[in-house]
Design a protein around this motif. Structure first.
Motif, PDB file in Angstrom:
ATOM      1  N   ASP A  73     -17.678  29.122-118.502  1.00 65.41           N
ATOM      2  CA  ASP A  73     -17.743  28.173-119.861  1.00 65.41           C
ATOM      3  C   ASP A  73     -18.138  29.058-120.322  1.00 65.41           C
ATOM      4  O   ASP A  73     -17.432  29.031-121.917  1.00 65.41           O
ATOM      5  CB  ASP A  73     -18.965  27.723-119.434  1.00 65.41           C
ATOM      6  N   GLN A  74     -18.671  30.422-120.515  1.00 61.70           N
ATOM      7  CA  GLN A  74     -19.158  31.482-121.306  1.00 61.70           C
ATOM      8  C   GLN A  74     -18.090  32.585-121.368  1.00 61.70           C
ATOM      9  O   GLN A  74     -17.820  32.489-122.707  1.00 61.70           O
ATOM     10  CB  GLN A  74     -20.678  32.130-120.917  1.00 61.70           C
ATOM     11  N   TYR A  75     -17.494  32.716-120.274  1.00 60.26           N
ATOM     12  CA  TYR A  75     -16.628  33.920-120.999  1.00 60.26           C
ATOM     13  C   TYR A  75     -14.472  33.844-120.835  1.00 60.26           C
ATOM     14  O   TYR A  75     -14.018  33.884-121.058  1.00 60.26           O
ATOM     15  CB  TYR A  75     -16.412  34.927-119.782  1.00 60.26           C
ATOM     16  N   LYS A  76     -14.923  31.585-120.118  1.00 61.27           N
ATOM     17  CA  LYS A  76     -13.434  31.661-120.373  1.00 61.27           C
ATOM     18  C   LYS A  76     -12.467  31.885-119.138  1.00 61.27           C
ATOM     19  O   LYS A  76     -11.089  31.958-119.685  1.00 61.27           O
ATOM     20  CB  LYS A  76     -12.857  31.531-122.281  1.00 61.27           C
ATOM     21  N   GLU A  77     -13.112  32.104-118.478  1.00 62.14           N
ATOM     22  CA  GLU A  77     -12.713  32.610-117.444  1.00 62.14           C
ATOM     23  C   GLU A  77     -12.712  32.643-115.843  1.00 62.14           C
ATOM     24  O   GLU A  77     -12.847  31.799-115.857  1.00 62.14           O
ATOM     25  CB  GLU A  77     -12.370  34.357-117.333  1.00 62.14           C
ATOM     26  N   PRO A 117     -11.868  27.357-119.386  1.00 60.03           N
ATOM     27  CA  PRO A 117     -10.786  26.174-119.948  1.00 60.03           C
ATOM     28  C   PRO A 117      -9.814  26.791-120.479  1.00 60.03           C
ATOM     29  O   PRO A 117      -8.698  26.200-120.591  1.00 60.03           O
ATOM     30  CB  PRO A 117     -11.740  26.542-120.965  1.00 60.03           C
ATOM     31  N   SER A 118      -9.205  28.173-119.898  1.00 62.28           N
ATOM     32  CA  SER A 118      -8.004  28.548-120.353  1.00 62.28           C
ATOM     33  C   SER A 118      -6.873  27.967-119.510  1.00 62.28           C
ATOM     34  O   SER A 118      -6.949  27.688-118.315  1.00 62.28           O
ATOM     35  CB  SER A 118      -7.338  30.171-120.238  1.00 62.28           C
ATOM     36  N   GLY A 177      -9.176  37.779-114.965  1.00 63.84           N
ATOM     37  CA  GLY A 177      -7.967  37.322-115.887  1.00 63.84           C
ATOM     38  C   GLY A 177      -6.837  37.477-116.137  1.00 63.84           C
ATOM     39  O   GLY A 177      -6.748  38.787-115.413  1.00 63.84           O
ATOM     40  N   PRO A 178      -6.380  37.365-117.004  1.00 61.35           N
ATOM     41  CA  PRO A 178      -5.325  38.451-116.838  1.00 61.35           C
ATOM     42  C   PRO A 178      -5.104  40.026-118.224  1.00 61.35           C
ATOM     43  O   PRO A 178      -6.412  39.784-118.628  1.00 61.35           O
ATOM     44  CB  PRO A 178      -4.497  37.986-118.177  1.00 61.35           C
ATOM     45  N   ALA A 179      -4.497  40.895-117.400  1.00 60.22           N
ATOM     46  CA  ALA A 179      -5.087  41.892-117.918  1.00 60.22           C
ATOM     47  C   ALA A 179      -4.807  41.942-119.530  1.00 60.22           C
ATOM     48  O   ALA A 179      -5.065  42.781-120.217  1.00 60.22           O
ATOM     49  CB  ALA A 179      -3.950  42.227-117.214  1.00 60.22           C
TER      50      ALA A 179
END
Length: 268
Positions: free
Chosen positions: A109-113, A134-135, A235-237
């Motif tokens: 939740d904090q870092y969205k990954e 959430p992404s 997460g995506p680079a």
């Protein structure tokens, strides 16, 4: 009327129904002994700000249950073997996944990954739980996946914690196959990187396991201080850059220590 201090009264307020206060004070005594190794009645009483009679009474109760023992007849006190009996029943009842779950969700939740919890199994890092950011791009389900130790951030954390002989055995059996052009396939290069992982307390991989994927991981410890797992954020680079995201690595390390604390680990 407030309870009077026991000095000069011959009465102990804790003995007059202050059960909760007695429990709290007994726990304080255990914390002092755990911290200092041993302590005398006067030292404990001074730190707690209570009369020596209160400390003596509580120590007597703890000694009778072998939670605390006295070095000799007039010596200082230290934790007893009763503590080990109590502590030994805890690890088997702790579930790493259960204890870590709220922290994984908080990180996601904090870092969205995507956040993963991994353990070492049969020469692989196995993801045992995952919290999704959430992404809409964070859609891969890694739970149950076997991932190569040498090409993932979690795997490198787990490898770095192993004794040299065990690490050598695993790497000989599993090899260092290239997953992408950026996968490290040279043993010496990998060993040097693992030294950095041990020193820094985290591992980062840039597209070594999958093109377009960046991840960072930290260790999770048990009550013996042994690494039993790792927690990672990936997460995506093109958008996930752990080294240049203020506070992310430190936040992940704190989360790893919080999970470790739930597994009985004491910070040193």
């Amino acid at each position: 009327m407030a309870a009077r201090d026991e000095v000069g009264t011959g009465r102990d307020p804790d003995a007059q129904g202050g059960g909760v206060q007695s429990v709290d004070r007994a726990l304080q005594i255990l914390e002092i002994l755990a911290r200092d190794g041993h302590a005398g009645v006067s030292d404990i009483a001074d730190e707690m700000g209570v009369h020596k009679s209160t400390v003596s009474r509580l120590l007597g109760s703890l000694v009778s249950r072998e939670i605390v023992r006295q070095n000799n007849d007039r010596g200082k006190y230290q934790l007893g073997f009763g503590i080990l009996r109590l502590a030994s029943s805890i690890p088997g009842r702790l579930s790493l996944v259960h204890e870590a779950r709220p922290i994984l969700e908080s990180l996601a939740d904090q870092y969205k990954e995507t956040v993963n919890l991994a353990v070492l199994r049969s020469n692989y890092a196995v993801n045992v739980d995952q919290a999704m950011g959430p992404s809409t791009l964070a859609t891969s389900d890694w739970v149950g996946s076997l991932t190569p130790l040498h090409a993932t951030s979690s795997g490198k954390v787990l490898l770095a914690a192993l004794p040299a002989e065990e690490r050598s055995r695993i790497l000989q059996e599993a090899g260092l196959p290239a997953r992408t052009p950026r996968t490290i396939t040279d043993r010496d290069t990998l060993e040097n990187q693992l030294l950095d992982v041990s020193h820094n307390g985290y591992a980062i991989v840039h597209e070594e396991f999958e093109i377009g994927l960046t991840a960072v991981a930290v260790p999770v410890y048990n009550h013996f201080g042994t690494v039993i797992g790792s927690v990672s954020i990936s997460g995506p680079a093109f958008r996930f850059d752990p080294e240049n995201t203020p506070g992310l690595i430190q936040g992940l390390q704190e989360a790893g220590l919080n999970i470790s604390g739930k597994m009985g680990y004491t910070r040193r």
